[in-house]
Write a protein that holds these residues in place. Structure first.
Motif, PDB file in Angstrom:
ATOM      1  N   ARG A 124       0.819  -1.211   0.000  1.00  0.00           N
ATOM      2  CA  ARG A 124       0.000   0.000   0.000  1.00  0.00           C
ATOM      3  C   ARG A 124       0.854   1.264   0.000  1.00  0.00           C
ATOM      4  O   ARG A 124       0.404   2.317  -0.427  1.00  0.00           O
ATOM      5  N   ARG A 125       2.089   1.151   0.463  1.00  0.00           N
ATOM      6  CA  ARG A 125       2.975   2.319   0.544  1.00  0.00           C
ATOM      7  C   ARG A 125       3.922   2.409  -0.629  1.00  0.00           C
ATOM      8  O   ARG A 125       4.389   3.493  -0.980  1.00  0.00           O
ATOM      9  N   LYS A 154      -4.932  -6.629   1.154  1.00  0.00           N
ATOM     10  CA  LYS A 154      -5.610  -5.348   1.344  1.00  0.00           C
ATOM     11  C   LYS A 154      -5.982  -4.686   0.015  1.00  0.00           C
ATOM     12  O   LYS A 154      -6.723  -3.700  -0.004  1.00  0.00           O
ATOM     13  N   LEU A 155      -5.459  -5.214  -1.111  1.00  0.00           N
ATOM     14  CA  LEU A 155      -5.725  -4.626  -2.420  1.00  0.00           C
ATOM     15  C   LEU A 155      -6.373  -5.645  -3.352  1.00  0.00           C
ATOM     16  O   LEU A 155      -6.072  -6.830  -3.277  1.00  0.00           O
ATOM     17  N   GLN A 159      -4.924  -3.996  -8.694  1.00  0.00           N
ATOM     18  CA  GLN A 159      -3.988  -3.077  -8.043  1.00  0.00           C
ATOM     19  C   GLN A 159      -2.701  -3.797  -7.637  1.00  0.00           C
ATOM     20  O   GLN A 159      -1.628  -3.195  -7.621  1.00  0.00           O
TER      21      GLN A 159
END
Length: 207
Positions: A124-125, A154-155, A159
């Motif tokens: 995510r980062r 989480k994606l 993505q």
């Protein structure tokens, strides 16, 4: 069953000279504090408490080595998984961060038995400045790198694919680089990651 499932704790060290003499292949795990290194090691070893994650990110300051037993002689290790201290946590004093960086850099540059590097990046980062600096340390060594994009659950899939493309592009100065979306929780990328690490520890005979 993977040979990694037999992995056992071997030794902790605060300084490089406290490590055992370089011998069998070592695969090190490195990344920012709280990126999921301990969780990744645990799921790869199929053990819940092999590597301990501190509730306070940046607390773990030791190099922790875990031995992968030789199937022919369980008293000897055929390789090691090496958990290096996490880097870049803001609450840690500057002088302490610099000391960790010295240990980290020296291990990556000088450890003769280092066979592969697992670089963990929060999907995510993306690649942070500290990750880039680490990549600059690694690139001249020629040691192969497996970039695990942690917390991939989480994606959505699309993505994740984009994240793999972006990280591969940003870390292109590392010649031998493979990027895999990874989740310890949902076991995403587990089999592919296991195969890469096992091949570093026990290379297949391709002759």
């Amino acid at each position: 069953m993977s040979i990694l499932h037999q992995t056992k704790f071997f030794v902790s060290a605060a300084k490089l000279h406290q490590l055992p003499e370089a011998s069998v292949p070592e695969v090190c795990f490195v990344g920012r504090s709280n990126v999921g290194k301990s969780s990744a090691i645990n799921v790869l070893a199929n053990q819940k408490r092999l590597a301990f994650s501190s509730k306070t990110p940046g607390r773990t300051r030791l190099i922790n080595m875990f031995g992968v037993p030789n199937p022919q002689d369980h008293s000897r290790a055929m390789g090691f998984l090496v958990d290096l201290p996490g880097y870049g946590y803001a609450s840690v004093a500057q002088n302490t961060r610099e000391e960790w960086a010295d240990v980290l850099g020296a291990y990556l540059r000088e450890r003769e038995s280092l066979a592969g590097i697992v670089l963990l990046i929060d999907i995510r980062r993306g690649v942070t400045d500290l990750d880039r600096r680490l990549a600059e340390w690694i690139a001249p060594t020629g040691i192969p790198v497996l970039a695990l994009l942690t917390k991939a659950d989480k994606l959505p899939y699309g993505q994740r694919v984009r994240a793999v493309f972006d990280v591969t592009k940003e870390l292109k100065n590392i010649g031998a680089l493979k990027v895999i979306p990874f989740s310890s929780t949902n076991r995403i990328g587990l089999e592919e990651t296991t195969n890469e690490i096992v091949n570093w520890i026990n290379p297949k005979d391709e002759s």
